[in-house]
Scaffold this motif. Structure first.
Motif, PDB file in Angstrom:
ATOM      1  N   ARG A  53       9.491 -23.001   3.371  1.00  0.00           N
ATOM      2  CA  ARG A  53       9.613 -21.806   4.303  1.00  0.00           C
ATOM      3  C   ARG A  53       9.363 -20.492   3.705  1.00  0.00           C
ATOM      4  O   ARG A  53       8.731 -19.670   4.339  1.00  0.00           O
ATOM      5  CB  ARG A  53      10.811 -21.886   4.924  1.00  0.00           C
ATOM      6  CG  ARG A  53      11.277 -23.008   5.984  1.00  0.00           C
ATOM      7  CD  ARG A  53      12.625 -22.840   6.471  1.00  0.00           C
ATOM      8  NE  ARG A  53      12.905 -23.889   7.576  1.00  0.00           N
ATOM      9  CZ  ARG A  53      13.625 -23.868   8.101  1.00  0.00           C
ATOM     10  NH1 ARG A  53      14.845 -23.239   8.139  1.00  0.00           N
ATOM     11  NH2 ARG A  53      13.781 -24.993   9.215  1.00  0.00           N
ATOM     12  N   ASP A  54       9.677 -20.359   2.334  1.00  0.00           N
ATOM     13  CA  ASP A  54       9.272 -19.096   1.815  1.00  0.00           C
ATOM     14  C   ASP A  54       7.803 -18.990   1.717  1.00  0.00           C
ATOM     15  O   ASP A  54       7.382 -17.860   1.974  1.00  0.00           O
ATOM     16  CB  ASP A  54       9.914 -19.165   0.092  1.00  0.00           C
ATOM     17  CG  ASP A  54      11.446 -19.037   0.266  1.00  0.00           C
ATOM     18  OD1 ASP A  54      12.137 -18.621   1.184  1.00  0.00           O
ATOM     19  OD2 ASP A  54      11.897 -19.701  -0.695  1.00  0.00           O
ATOM     20  N   ILE A  55       7.077 -19.812   1.395  1.00  0.00           N
ATOM     21  CA  ILE A  55       5.597 -19.800   1.224  1.00  0.00           C
ATOM     22  C   ILE A  55       5.260 -19.470   2.483  1.00  0.00           C
ATOM     23  O   ILE A  55       4.294 -18.613   2.746  1.00  0.00           O
ATOM     24  CB  ILE A  55       5.184 -21.066   0.381  1.00  0.00           C
ATOM     25  CG1 ILE A  55       5.827 -21.132  -0.984  1.00  0.00           C
ATOM     26  CG2 ILE A  55       3.488 -21.149   0.659  1.00  0.00           C
ATOM     27  CD1 ILE A  55       5.245 -22.431  -1.684  1.00  0.00           C
ATOM     28  N   ILE A  56       5.536 -20.240   3.541  1.00  0.00           N
ATOM     29  CA  ILE A  56       4.902 -20.138   5.041  1.00  0.00           C
ATOM     30  C   ILE A  56       5.132 -18.475   5.393  1.00  0.00           C
ATOM     31  O   ILE A  56       4.185 -17.950   5.901  1.00  0.00           O
ATOM     32  CB  ILE A  56       5.462 -21.004   5.966  1.00  0.00           C
ATOM     33  CG1 ILE A  56       4.904 -22.388   5.581  1.00  0.00           C
ATOM     34  CG2 ILE A  56       5.153 -20.609   7.543  1.00  0.00           C
ATOM     35  CD1 ILE A  56       5.682 -23.457   6.531  1.00  0.00           C
ATOM     36  N   ARG A  57       6.364 -18.018   5.140  1.00  0.00           N
ATOM     37  CA  ARG A  57       6.661 -16.581   5.538  1.00  0.00           C
ATOM     38  C   ARG A  57       5.808 -15.677   4.790  1.00  0.00           C
ATOM     39  O   ARG A  57       5.361 -14.674   5.245  1.00  0.00           O
ATOM     40  CB  ARG A  57       7.971 -16.448   5.312  1.00  0.00           C
ATOM     41  CG  ARG A  57       9.017 -17.239   6.342  1.00  0.00           C
ATOM     42  CD  ARG A  57      10.398 -16.748   6.134  1.00  0.00           C
ATOM     43  NE  ARG A  57      11.266 -17.590   7.189  1.00  0.00           N
ATOM     44  CZ  ARG A  57      12.172 -18.184   7.039  1.00  0.00           C
ATOM     45  NH1 ARG A  57      12.706 -18.217   5.641  1.00  0.00           N
ATOM     46  NH2 ARG A  57      13.005 -18.882   7.741  1.00  0.00           N
ATOM     47  N   ALA A  58       5.573 -15.889   3.423  1.00  0.00           N
ATOM     48  CA  ALA A  58       4.755 -14.954   2.512  1.00  0.00           C
ATOM     49  C   ALA A  58       3.356 -14.884   3.043  1.00  0.00           C
ATOM     50  O   ALA A  58       2.742 -14.069   3.477  1.00  0.00           O
ATOM     51  CB  ALA A  58       4.998 -15.463   1.282  1.00  0.00           C
ATOM     52  N   LEU A  59       2.919 -16.178   3.407  1.00  0.00           N
ATOM     53  CA  LEU A  59       1.480 -16.266   3.889  1.00  0.00           C
ATOM     54  C   LEU A  59       1.490 -15.667   5.248  1.00  0.00           C
ATOM     55  O   LEU A  59       0.213 -14.756   5.284  1.00  0.00           O
ATOM     56  CB  LEU A  59       0.930 -17.628   4.035  1.00  0.00           C
ATOM     57  CG  LEU A  59       0.824 -18.390   2.483  1.00  0.00           C
ATOM     58  CD1 LEU A  59       0.380 -19.997   2.725  1.00  0.00           C
ATOM     59  CD2 LEU A  59      -0.080 -17.550   1.535  1.00  0.00           C
ATOM     60  N   ALA A  60       2.379 -15.815   6.177  1.00  0.00           N
ATOM     61  CA  ALA A  60       2.073 -14.930   7.402  1.00  0.00           C
ATOM     62  C   ALA A  60       2.204 -13.549   7.392  1.00  0.00           C
ATOM     63  O   ALA A  60       1.866 -12.727   8.117  1.00  0.00           O
ATOM     64  CB  ALA A  60       3.251 -15.599   8.249  1.00  0.00           C
ATOM     65  N   ARG A  61       2.902 -13.131   6.288  1.00  0.00           N
ATOM     66  CA  ARG A  61       2.889 -11.393   6.104  1.00  0.00           C
ATOM     67  C   ARG A  61       1.880 -11.208   5.422  1.00  0.00           C
ATOM     68  O   ARG A  61       1.701 -10.187   4.852  1.00  0.00           O
ATOM     69  CB  ARG A  61       4.105 -11.305   5.148  1.00  0.00           C
ATOM     70  CG  ARG A  61       5.441 -11.437   5.878  1.00  0.00           C
ATOM     71  CD  ARG A  61       6.613 -10.777   5.150  1.00  0.00           C
ATOM     72  NE  ARG A  61       6.740 -11.139   3.744  1.00  0.00           N
ATOM     73  CZ  ARG A  61       7.317 -12.256   3.169  1.00  0.00           C
ATOM     74  NH1 ARG A  61       8.168 -12.765   3.604  1.00  0.00           N
ATOM     75  NH2 ARG A  61       7.482 -12.186   1.924  1.00  0.00           N
ATOM     76  N   GLY A  62       0.734 -12.076   4.924  1.00  0.00           N
ATOM     77  CA  GLY A  62      -0.483 -11.679   4.373  1.00  0.00           C
ATOM     78  C   GLY A  62      -0.586 -11.674   2.869  1.00  0.00           C
ATOM     79  O   GLY A  62      -1.441 -11.247   2.218  1.00  0.00           O
ATOM     80  N   LYS A  63       0.432 -12.231   2.199  1.00  0.00           N
ATOM     81  CA  LYS A  63       0.426 -12.338   0.732  1.00  0.00           C
ATOM     82  C   LYS A  63      -0.679 -13.192   0.269  1.00  0.00           C
ATOM     83  O   LYS A  63      -1.088 -14.305   1.158  1.00  0.00           O
ATOM     84  CB  LYS A  63       1.624 -13.078   0.312  1.00  0.00           C
ATOM     85  CG  LYS A  63       2.863 -12.219   0.469  1.00  0.00           C
ATOM     86  CD  LYS A  63       3.059 -11.139  -0.421  1.00  0.00           C
ATOM     87  CE  LYS A  63       4.276 -10.360  -0.458  1.00  0.00           C
ATOM     88  NZ  LYS A  63       4.328  -9.271  -1.368  1.00  0.00           N
TER      89      LYS A  63
END
Length: 146
Positions: A53-63
């Motif tokens: 979930r941390d990774i999905i959220r980060a990617l969704a924020r453009g990381k």
């Protein structure tokens, strides 16, 4: 009867160095079929966790995939249990902190990670939790009193 955390640890926890990237974490999670990695410092001491979930959220924020896991995971606020703690305490911590995994520490030694799935796969535990909830005695079980 008290069930302890050490009885449900399924495997050694998987770690990732804090300097590793999101891409490294994705590769490890995919290869090992896990949803959480323990982030360790250069000395091998646990400092945090990174979840799917941390990774999905980060990617969704453009990381970017090269972003360090320490920038997207939870660092410095480990929620842990001891192998000798009751499973009921573990379930209560997960509920209180709204998390699906707990790091199992034996003093300063990392013993593993347990998930909510590990807890609910123990039919005896689920039955006992239901019994305790009906009698409102779960607090006694959580604290370890028999």
């Amino acid at each position: 009867m008290s069930f302890t955390v050490d009885k449900i640890i399924r495997r050694e926890s998987l770690t990732i160095n804090g300097n590793a990237s999101i891409k490294d974490a994705i590769n490890t999670m995919s290869r090992e079929n896990v949803g959480l990695l323990v982030i360790v410092n250069d000395a091998g001491k646990p400092i945090g966790v990174v979840s799917e979930r941390d990774i999905i959220r980060a990617l969704a924020r453009g990381k970017d995939l090269n972003t360090k896991v320490t920038e997207v995971g939870v660092v410095g606020k480990l929620v842990t249990v001891s192998p000798r703690d009751s499973i009921y305490k573990a379930a209560s911590l997960m509920n209180d902190h709204k998390i699906r995994h707990l790091v199992v520490m034996d003093g300063d030694k990392l013993r593993g990670v347990i998930s909510i799935r590990d807890i609910i796969s123990e039919e005896r535990v689920v039955s006992r939790l239901a019994e305790l909830a009906e009698t409102k005695t779960i607090d006694t079980e959580i604290s370890g009193a028999d």
